[in-house]
Design a protein around this motif. Structure first.
Motif, mmCIF file in Angstrom:
data_model
loop_
_atom_site.group_PDB
_atom_site.id
_atom_site.type_symbol
_atom_site.label_atom_id
_atom_site.label_comp_id
_atom_site.label_asym_id
_atom_site.label_seq_id
_atom_site.Cartn_x
_atom_site.Cartn_y
_atom_site.Cartn_z
ATOM 1 N N MET A 156 0.830 -1.198 0.000
ATOM 2 C CA MET A 156 0.000 0.000 0.000
ATOM 3 C C MET A 156 0.873 1.259 0.000
ATOM 4 N N ALA A 157 0.263 2.384 -0.302
ATOM 5 C CA ALA A 157 0.977 3.666 -0.278
ATOM 6 C C ALA A 157 1.056 4.173 1.156
ATOM 7 N N TYR A 158 1.591 3.334 2.003
ATOM 8 C CA TYR A 158 1.829 3.628 3.411
ATOM 9 C C TYR A 158 3.334 3.734 3.632
ATOM 10 N N SER A 159 3.736 4.157 4.811
ATOM 11 C CA SER A 159 5.159 4.370 5.082
ATOM 12 C C SER A 159 5.843 3.184 5.741
ATOM 13 N N GLU A 160 5.117 2.095 6.028
ATOM 14 C CA GLU A 160 5.736 0.955 6.721
ATOM 15 C C GLU A 160 6.868 0.327 5.918
ATOM 16 N N SER A 161 6.677 0.147 4.607
ATOM 17 C CA SER A 161 7.728 -0.473 3.798
ATOM 18 C C SER A 161 8.969 0.408 3.736
ATOM 19 N N LEU A 162 8.767 1.702 3.520
ATOM 20 C CA LEU A 162 9.893 2.637 3.470
ATOM 21 C C LEU A 162 10.635 2.654 4.795
ATOM 22 N N PHE A 163 9.886 2.709 5.891
ATOM 23 C CA PHE A 163 10.543 2.728 7.192
ATOM 24 C C PHE A 163 11.306 1.435 7.446
ATOM 25 N N THR A 164 10.698 0.289 7.141
ATOM 26 C CA THR A 164 11.357 -0.988 7.398
ATOM 27 C C THR A 164 12.635 -1.114 6.582
ATOM 28 N N ALA A 165 12.614 -0.623 5.344
ATOM 29 C CA ALA A 165 13.817 -0.666 4.523
ATOM 30 C C ALA A 165 14.945 0.140 5.166
ATOM 31 N N LEU A 166 14.636 1.357 5.591
ATOM 32 C CA LEU A 166 15.660 2.204 6.212
ATOM 33 C C LEU A 166 16.146 1.601 7.527
ATOM 34 N N ALA A 167 15.216 1.055 8.310
ATOM 35 C CA ALA A 167 15.587 0.459 9.599
ATOM 36 C C ALA A 167 16.470 -0.763 9.393
ATOM 37 N N ALA A 168 16.077 -1.659 8.482
ATOM 38 C CA ALA A 168 16.838 -2.893 8.271
ATOM 39 C C ALA A 168 18.255 -2.597 7.798
ATOM 40 N N TRP A 169 18.382 -1.669 6.858
ATOM 41 C CA TRP A 169 19.723 -1.366 6.351
ATOM 42 C C TRP A 169 20.555 -0.590 7.371
ATOM 43 N N SER A 170 19.910 0.213 8.202
ATOM 44 C CA SER A 170 20.649 0.879 9.279
ATOM 45 C C SER A 170 21.181 -0.154 10.274
ATOM 46 N N LEU A 171 20.337 -1.113 10.630
ATOM 47 C CA LEU A 171 20.772 -2.165 11.547
ATOM 48 C C LEU A 171 21.892 -2.999 10.928
ATOM 49 N N TYR A 172 21.777 -3.284 9.636
ATOM 50 C CA TYR A 172 22.850 -4.029 8.974
ATOM 51 C C TYR A 172 24.157 -3.227 9.004
ATOM 52 N N ALA A 173 24.058 -1.925 8.798
ATOM 53 C CA ALA A 173 25.252 -1.087 8.850
ATOM 54 C C ALA A 173 25.877 -1.105 10.238
ATOM 55 N N VAL A 174 25.054 -1.113 11.287
ATOM 56 C CA VAL A 174 25.589 -1.219 12.644
ATOM 57 C C VAL A 174 26.294 -2.550 12.826
ATOM 58 N N LEU A 175 25.656 -3.633 12.390
ATOM 59 C CA LEU A 175 26.226 -4.972 12.566
ATOM 60 C C LEU A 175 27.560 -5.123 11.843
ATOM 61 N N THR A 176 27.733 -4.424 10.742
ATOM 62 C CA THR A 176 28.953 -4.556 9.950
ATOM 63 C C THR A 176 29.930 -3.406 10.162
ATOM 64 N N GLY A 177 29.639 -2.546 11.152
ATOM 65 C CA GLY A 177 30.577 -1.488 11.508
ATOM 66 C C GLY A 177 30.590 -0.293 10.592
ATOM 67 N N ARG A 178 29.566 -0.116 9.787
ATOM 68 C CA ARG A 178 29.477 1.053 8.900
ATOM 69 C C ARG A 178 28.697 2.149 9.620
ATOM 70 N N TRP A 179 29.343 2.779 10.566
ATOM 71 C CA TRP A 179 28.645 3.661 11.494
ATOM 72 C C TRP A 179 28.068 4.914 10.860
ATOM 73 N N PRO A 180 28.799 5.668 10.044
ATOM 74 C CA PRO A 180 28.170 6.857 9.441
ATOM 75 C C PRO A 180 26.946 6.510 8.592
ATOM 76 N N THR A 181 27.026 5.385 7.857
ATOM 77 C CA THR A 181 25.867 4.941 7.077
ATOM 78 C C THR A 181 24.696 4.613 7.987
ATOM 79 N N ALA A 182 24.991 3.937 9.095
ATOM 80 C CA ALA A 182 23.937 3.596 10.054
ATOM 81 C C ALA A 182 23.269 4.853 10.594
ATOM 82 N N GLY A 183 24.068 5.865 10.911
ATOM 83 C CA GLY A 183 23.505 7.104 11.436
ATOM 84 C C GLY A 183 22.652 7.824 10.417
#
Length: 389
Positions: A156-183
């Protein structure tokens, strides 16, 4: 390292398209099934599936922000004021940008953004699960997220998918030590939904834990300290910037956004309103069954989170999932929307993904196929009825 910071498996290869392809193809197939069932169901009712996906409930508010900007509000007979300032700006910005360079209306542009973001979210969920538990678990995690009962919201044209994408990739960046990307990704998540606070919390808690660990371990590595500090500085800028702007615009100061949410009868009461809502279900027999279902659902969420802790999920995943659960269950918002608000809490699915990955491929495929059909039917029935408010 503490137990909560120790990955459950050695680091995996990077999340290439080729490695993620089975997960993404499976995800696309599940979402396509949901859309086909929705189209058929809607056609039998002379309803437009496209309208249900792009021009009802919150999607209308987002498209109006994209078209007209902020300042629109609806005053209800009971005195409540529904202001579009309650809706964070990243999705409307993207809708406006896409409609400006294409023939799509803002509503249909929002649908395109959501579909692309849902694929990005699926890829991010795969990347996180693959990094922690391996490729099979990553594929299963994506498919489990796709077949959730409220999975149709991902289309749907809701923000859940967009938010989940940003959250998942931010968490992945934290897990892999890519801190500026995570921020940076955490800051963008904070421009998408109020629950962006969960991503910021994950970045902050993990960074602080790393600082503390380095101080307690002789010879601890400190070369990336400035990157962690930069991530901590960047992460809250998106949410803080929008909240402060709303406060300035409304004249309510730093807490002005809370006043806007109060106009929608949204707030954080520690779960009191939700507990009363559940208790009221036991005033009659038919509704008591719904009350039992709600209690069972909350119990399942708690159980899954406990399993996540026992399986020693990485600290950022535990912090993120915990905050998402707390904000969803302890808010006094419309209770029918709580399943949708829990949609971004994908780390809760990882224990189920690990268990499913241990089954034979044919058996896990049959399980997921059956659940996908049930999810598609439920999604079509749901959108043609009460739908996600």
């Amino acid at each position: 390292m503490t137990d909560l910071e120790t990955p459950a498996a050695p680091p995996r290869p990077g999340p290439s398209w080729r490695r993620a392809a089975p997960a993404l193809l499976g995800y696309a197939a599940v979402r396509a099934l949901g859309l086909v069932v929705l189209a058929v169901w809607s056609a039998t009712r002379d309803e437009s599936a496209l309208r249900l996906l792009s021009s009802r409930w919150d999607s209308l508010w987002y498209s109006r922000v994209a078209e007209l900007g902020y300042g629109y509000e609806v005053r209800l007979p009971n005195g409540d004021v529904h202001s579009n300032l309650a809706f964070f700006p990243l999705l409307p910005w993207l809708e406006r940008a896409v409609s400006a360079v294409s023939p799509l209306s803002p509503a249909h542009a929002g649908l395109l953004v959501s579909w692309l973001a849902s694929l990005a979210a699926a890829w991010g969920i795969f990347a996180v699960a693959d990094h922690v538990y391996g490729r099979r678990a990553g594929v299963c995690a994506v498919l489990l997220w796709a077949v959730l009962p409220v999975g149709i919201v991902q289309s749907m044209a809701y923000s859940e998918s967009l938010f989940t994408a940003l959250a998942a990739w931010s968490l992945y960046a934290v897990l892999t030590g890519r801190w500026p990307t995570a921020g940076l990704l955490a800051s963008l998540a904070g421009l998408t939904r109020p629950v962006g606070a969960a991503v910021v919390a994950a970045v902050w808690v993990t960074a602080i834990a790393s600082f503390v660990r380095e101080r307690s371990v002789p010879g601890g590595e400190g070369a990336s300290r400035w990157r962690r500090a930069l991530a901590m500085l960047i992460a809250p800028l998106g949410a803080a910037g929008y909240v402060l702007w709303v406060g300035h615009r409304t004249g309510g100061g730093p807490l002005g956004y809370l006043d806007v949410q109060a106009g929608w009868r949204n707030g954080f009461d520690g779960g009191y309103a939700f507990a009363r809502f559940v208790a009221d279900k036991f005033t009659s027999f038919p509704s008591a069954l719904a009350g039992l279902g709600l209690i069972a659902g909350v119990g399942l969420l708690v159980r899954l989170y406990v399993i996540c802790v026992r399986q020693r999920q990485p600290l950022p995943l535990l912090v993120y999932a915990g905050v998402v659960i707390a904000l969803a269950l302890c808010a006094s918002s419309y209770f029918g929307s709580k399943p949708r608000l829990l949609l971004p809490a994908f780390p809760l699915l990882l224990p189920l993904a690990v268990a499913l990955a241990r089954l034979r491929t044919s058996r896990s495929a049959w399980v997921l196929a059956g659940v996908a059909v049930a999810s598609a039917v439920y999604g079509a029935w749901w959108l043609n009825g009460s739908g996600p408010p």
